[in-house]
Design a protein around this motif. Structure first.
Motif, PDB file in Angstrom:
ATOM      1  N   ARG A   4      20.480   6.458 -13.728  1.00 46.58           N
ATOM      2  CA  ARG A   4      21.386   7.353 -14.580  1.00 46.58           C
ATOM      3  C   ARG A   4      21.126   7.115 -15.993  1.00 46.58           C
ATOM      4  NH1 ARG A   4      26.246   7.012 -14.973  1.00 46.58           N
ATOM      5  NH2 ARG A   4      26.500   4.779 -13.929  1.00 46.58           N
ATOM      6  N   ARG A   5      20.834   5.981 -16.477  1.00 46.63           N
ATOM      7  CA  ARG A   5      20.950   5.493 -17.851  1.00 46.63           C
ATOM      8  C   ARG A   5      19.376   5.461 -18.060  1.00 46.63           C
ATOM      9  NH1 ARG A   5      25.628   0.942 -17.767  1.00 46.63           N
ATOM     10  NH2 ARG A   5      27.223   2.060 -16.827  1.00 46.63           N
ATOM     11  N   THR A   6      19.024   6.220 -19.436  1.00 44.18           N
ATOM     12  CA  THR A   6      17.804   6.252 -19.693  1.00 44.18           C
ATOM     13  C   THR A   6      17.381   4.921 -20.416  1.00 44.18           C
ATOM     14  OG1 THR A   6      17.817   8.805 -20.213  1.00 44.18           O
ATOM     15  CG2 THR A   6      16.119   7.777 -21.195  1.00 44.18           C
ATOM     16  N   GLU A   7      18.248   4.688 -21.186  1.00 45.60           N
ATOM     17  CA  GLU A   7      17.908   3.361 -22.040  1.00 45.60           C
ATOM     18  C   GLU A   7      17.723   2.193 -20.908  1.00 45.60           C
ATOM     19  OE1 GLU A   7      22.412   3.467 -21.389  1.00 45.60           O
ATOM     20  OE2 GLU A   7      20.767   4.843 -22.038  1.00 45.60           O
ATOM     21  N   ARG A   8      18.113   2.023 -19.966  1.00 44.78           N
ATOM     22  CA  ARG A   8      17.854   0.881 -18.719  1.00 44.78           C
ATOM     23  C   ARG A   8      16.446   1.179 -18.418  1.00 44.78           C
ATOM     24  NH1 ARG A   8      22.889  -1.041 -15.101  1.00 44.78           N
ATOM     25  NH2 ARG A   8      24.397  -1.585 -16.921  1.00 44.78           N
ATOM     26  N   LEU A   9      16.200   2.483 -17.929  1.00 42.62           N
ATOM     27  CA  LEU A   9      14.936   2.837 -17.246  1.00 42.62           C
ATOM     28  C   LEU A   9      13.828   2.757 -18.440  1.00 42.62           C
ATOM     29  CD1 LEU A   9      15.885   6.414 -15.715  1.00 42.62           C
ATOM     30  CD2 LEU A   9      15.398   4.086 -14.693  1.00 42.62           C
ATOM     31  N   GLU A  10      14.075   2.856 -19.558  1.00 47.00           N
ATOM     32  CA  GLU A  10      13.057   2.679 -20.838  1.00 47.00           C
ATOM     33  C   GLU A  10      12.862   0.949 -20.918  1.00 47.00           C
ATOM     34  OE1 GLU A  10      14.437   4.616 -23.945  1.00 47.00           O
ATOM     35  OE2 GLU A  10      13.702   6.607 -23.476  1.00 47.00           O
ATOM     36  N   GLY A  36       0.760  -1.223  -0.020  1.00 46.15           N
ATOM     37  CA  GLY A  36      -0.067  -0.203  -0.084  1.00 46.15           C
ATOM     38  C   GLY A  36       0.775   1.149  -0.164  1.00 46.15           C
ATOM     39  N   ASN A  37       1.949   1.370  -0.280  1.00 46.92           N
ATOM     40  CA  ASN A  37       2.850   2.231  -0.528  1.00 46.92           C
ATOM     41  C   ASN A  37       3.043   3.007  -1.804  1.00 46.92           C
ATOM     42  OD1 ASN A  37       3.860   2.246   2.533  1.00 46.92           O
ATOM     43  ND2 ASN A  37       4.254   0.237   1.884  1.00 46.92           N
ATOM     44  N   THR A  38       3.737   4.069  -1.880  1.00 48.21           N
ATOM     45  CA  THR A  38       4.315   4.612  -3.100  1.00 48.21           C
ATOM     46  C   THR A  38       5.680   4.781  -2.797  1.00 48.21           C
ATOM     47  OG1 THR A  38       2.214   5.791  -3.765  1.00 48.21           O
ATOM     48  CG2 THR A  38       4.003   6.380  -4.687  1.00 48.21           C
ATOM     49  N   VAL A  39       6.635   4.009  -3.534  1.00 49.34           N
ATOM     50  CA  VAL A  39       8.058   4.065  -3.148  1.00 49.34           C
ATOM     51  C   VAL A  39       8.891   4.284  -4.216  1.00 49.34           C
ATOM     52  CG1 VAL A  39       9.880   2.133  -2.524  1.00 49.34           C
ATOM     53  CG2 VAL A  39       7.409   1.927  -1.929  1.00 49.34           C
ATOM     54  N   PHE A  40       9.917   5.276  -4.040  1.00 48.57           N
ATOM     55  CA  PHE A  40      10.688   5.616  -5.021  1.00 48.57           C
ATOM     56  C   PHE A  40      12.269   5.063  -4.683  1.00 48.57           C
ATOM     57  CE2 PHE A  40      13.944   9.306  -6.666  1.00 48.57           C
ATOM     58  CZ  PHE A  40      13.934   8.644  -7.672  1.00 48.57           C
ATOM     59  N   ILE A  41      12.837   4.512  -5.439  1.00 50.02           N
ATOM     60  CA  ILE A  41      14.043   3.516  -5.321  1.00 50.02           C
ATOM     61  C   ILE A  41      15.082   4.209  -6.508  1.00 50.02           C
ATOM     62  CG2 ILE A  41      15.362   1.577  -5.013  1.00 50.02           C
ATOM     63  CD1 ILE A  41      12.817  -0.040  -4.778  1.00 50.02           C
ATOM     64  N   PRO A  42      15.791   5.234  -5.974  1.00 48.11           N
ATOM     65  CA  PRO A  42      17.043   5.609  -6.836  1.00 48.11           C
ATOM     66  C   PRO A  42      18.057   4.612  -6.928  1.00 48.11           C
ATOM     67  CG  PRO A  42      16.541   7.403  -5.177  1.00 48.11           C
ATOM     68  CD  PRO A  42      15.585   6.089  -4.995  1.00 48.11           C
ATOM     69  N   GLY A  43      18.691   4.185  -7.885  1.00 47.83           N
ATOM     70  CA  GLY A  43      19.599   3.093  -7.864  1.00 47.83           C
ATOM     71  C   GLY A  43      18.740   1.530  -8.069  1.00 47.83           C
ATOM     72  N   ALA A  44      18.001   1.554  -8.774  1.00 51.67           N
ATOM     73  CA  ALA A  44      17.188   0.450  -9.108  1.00 51.67           C
ATOM     74  C   ALA A  44      17.081  -0.302 -10.326  1.00 51.67           C
ATOM     75  CB  ALA A  44      15.729   0.528  -8.500  1.00 51.67           C
ATOM     76  N   THR A  45      18.181   0.080 -11.244  1.00 49.40           N
ATOM     77  CA  THR A  45      18.137  -0.546 -12.507  1.00 49.40           C
ATOM     78  C   THR A  45      18.815  -1.698 -12.733  1.00 49.40           C
ATOM     79  OG1 THR A  45      20.117   0.824 -13.111  1.00 49.40           O
ATOM     80  CG2 THR A  45      18.003   2.018 -13.748  1.00 49.40           C
ATOM     81  N   ASP A  84       6.959   2.762 -12.806  1.00 46.29           N
ATOM     82  CA  ASP A  84       7.277   4.097 -13.540  1.00 46.29           C
ATOM     83  C   ASP A  84       8.729   4.255 -13.195  1.00 46.29           C
ATOM     84  OD1 ASP A  84       7.158   6.525 -14.529  1.00 46.29           O
ATOM     85  OD2 ASP A  84       6.161   7.515 -12.770  1.00 46.29           O
ATOM     86  N   ALA A  85       9.506   5.305 -13.875  1.00 46.68           N
ATOM     87  CA  ALA A  85      10.775   5.361 -13.856  1.00 46.68           C
ATOM     88  C   ALA A  85      11.144   6.966 -13.932  1.00 46.68           C
ATOM     89  CB  ALA A  85      11.483   4.676 -14.996  1.00 46.68           C
ATOM     90  N   VAL A  86      12.427   7.491 -13.459  1.00 46.83           N
ATOM     91  CA  VAL A  86      12.621   8.743 -13.158  1.00 46.83           C
ATOM     92  C   VAL A  86      14.139   8.645 -13.437  1.00 46.83           C
ATOM     93  CG1 VAL A  86      12.775  10.953 -11.957  1.00 46.83           C
ATOM     94  CG2 VAL A  86      10.714   9.680 -12.116  1.00 46.83           C
ATOM     95  N   ARG A  87      14.623   9.469 -14.375  1.00 44.76           N
ATOM     96  CA  ARG A  87      16.201   9.499 -14.495  1.00 44.76           C
ATOM     97  C   ARG A  87      16.808  10.415 -13.207  1.00 44.76           C
ATOM     98  NH1 ARG A  87      20.492  12.512 -15.365  1.00 44.76           N
ATOM     99  NH2 ARG A  87      22.333  11.444 -16.247  1.00 44.76           N
ATOM    100  N   ILE A  88      17.690   9.799 -12.636  1.00 47.96           N
ATOM    101  CA  ILE A  88      18.183  10.593 -11.591  1.00 47.96           C
ATOM    102  C   ILE A  88      19.984  10.088 -11.478  1.00 47.96           C
ATOM    103  CG2 ILE A  88      17.695   8.786  -9.796  1.00 47.96           C
ATOM    104  CD1 ILE A  88      17.475  10.954  -7.637  1.00 47.96           C
ATOM    105  N   ASP A  89      20.702  10.910 -11.134  1.00 50.69           N
ATOM    106  CA  ASP A  89      22.270  10.770 -10.837  1.00 50.69           C
ATOM    107  C   ASP A  89      22.384  11.258  -9.567  1.00 50.69           C
ATOM    108  OD1 ASP A  89      24.837  10.580 -10.631  1.00 50.69           O
ATOM    109  OD2 ASP A  89      25.451  11.732 -12.433  1.00 50.69           O
ATOM    110  N   THR A  90      22.494  10.244  -8.331  1.00 50.49           N
ATOM    111  CA  THR A  90      22.489  10.728  -7.220  1.00 50.49           C
ATOM    112  C   THR A  90      24.033  11.137  -6.823  1.00 50.49           C
ATOM    113  OG1 THR A  90      23.230   8.608  -6.506  1.00 50.49           O
ATOM    114  CG2 THR A  90      20.886   8.878  -6.413  1.00 50.49           C
ATOM    115  N   ALA A  91      25.036  11.198  -7.703  1.00 47.95           N
ATOM    116  CA  ALA A  91      26.198  11.993  -7.616  1.00 47.95           C
ATOM    117  C   ALA A  91      26.028  13.461  -7.955  1.00 47.95           C
ATOM    118  CB  ALA A  91      27.397  11.331  -8.402  1.00 47.95           C
TER     119      ALA A  91
END
Length: 255
Positions: free
Chosen positions: A37-43, A5-14, A53-60
């Motif tokens: 970071r890599r759009t092609e992996r997210l797609e 029942g959550n909405t979860v965002f996981i940066p670093g999940a590719t 769902d997917a969002v591009r993010i570079d945590t550095a």
């Protein structure tokens, strides 16, 4: 943490642990947004796994974190769980001249990244019921591996950061959970995905989900295989564990 029942965002999940947990959380009835970071992996992940769902993010990159946070919160205002999964692990030789760039990159990704993620999301999380921030440390926070000194140090810092911010955030309504992996068969370092010492990825992810469900108020998620590192000092076997860890195949022992 409620397991559903959550909405979860996981940066670093590719890939690796992040993706394995993302898929299991989705299967348990959570809305999951993967970041990387890599759009092609997210797609590709979105195409292969309906509902993610997917969002591009570079945590550095601090600006990238802010941009991603704005997008995630606009698209998913019910967000109540953030898992700071992204990290790097690279060997260093501090007896030579070339370790500094690797050390600085490791600190930026592994320590600055989670701190910036807290800063980007904590105000929102404080408004949400069942809010959780998950940090990811390592067994090597407690017993160091010789070839990765800065990685060990950043994960020790994440452990103490988790302990510290929990004292402030939990009274404000945000649970802080520290996930403490052992060596897991991923591509975090060369050869680790085939290591006979490392825990198989699916077994690790399944055990984590079982622990989250069984221990909704947990401060640390400790799979069975990480205990020998996590409690080495308390059990009075630190020196023996340090020697054992660093006598192993260096690729097999990495966490």
């Amino acid at each position: 943490m409620n397991i559903t029942g959550n909405t979860v965002f996981i940066p670093g999940a590719t890939s690796g642990i992040g993706l394995a947990l993302a898929l299991r959380l989705q299967a348990r009835g959570n809305t999951v947004i993967v970041g990387g970071r890599r759009t092609e992996r997210l797609e590709r992940i979105v195409a292969e796994h309906s509902g993610l769902d997917a969002v591009r993010i570079d945590t550095a990159d601090g600006d990238s974190i802010q941009t991603a946070a704005t997008q995630v919160l606009a698209d998913h205002p019910d967000l109540n769980v953030v898992v700071a999964m992204a990290g790097i692990m690279q060997a260093e030789d501090w007896t030579g001249p070339d370790f500094l760039a690797t050390a600085e990159r490791t600190v930026t990704t592994n320590l600055h990244g989670p701190i910036r993620l807290v800063a980007a999301f904590v105000e929102h999380l404080r408004t949400r019921p069942g809010a959780v921030f998950v940090t990811v440390s390592s067994g090597l926070a407690h017993v160091p591996l010789r070839v990765t000194p800065t990685y060990n140090a950043t994960k020790a810092a994440i452990h103490q950061l988790s302990e510290g911010i929990r004292l402030q955030l939990e009274p404000a309504g945000v649970q802080v959970i520290e996930l403490v992996p052992p060596a897991v068969r991923t591509t975090l370092m060369p050869g680790q995905e085939d290591s006979p010492i490392a825990q198989p990825l699916d077994a690790f992810a399944d055990e984590v989900m079982d622990l989250l469900e069984a221990q909704p108020d947990a401060h640390e998620i400790l799979v069975e295989g990480v205990g020998f590192l996590r409690f080495a000092r308390e059990r009075g076997v630190y020196d023996a564990t340090l020697a054992r860890l660093n006598a192993s195949d260096p690729h097999a022992a990495r966490v």
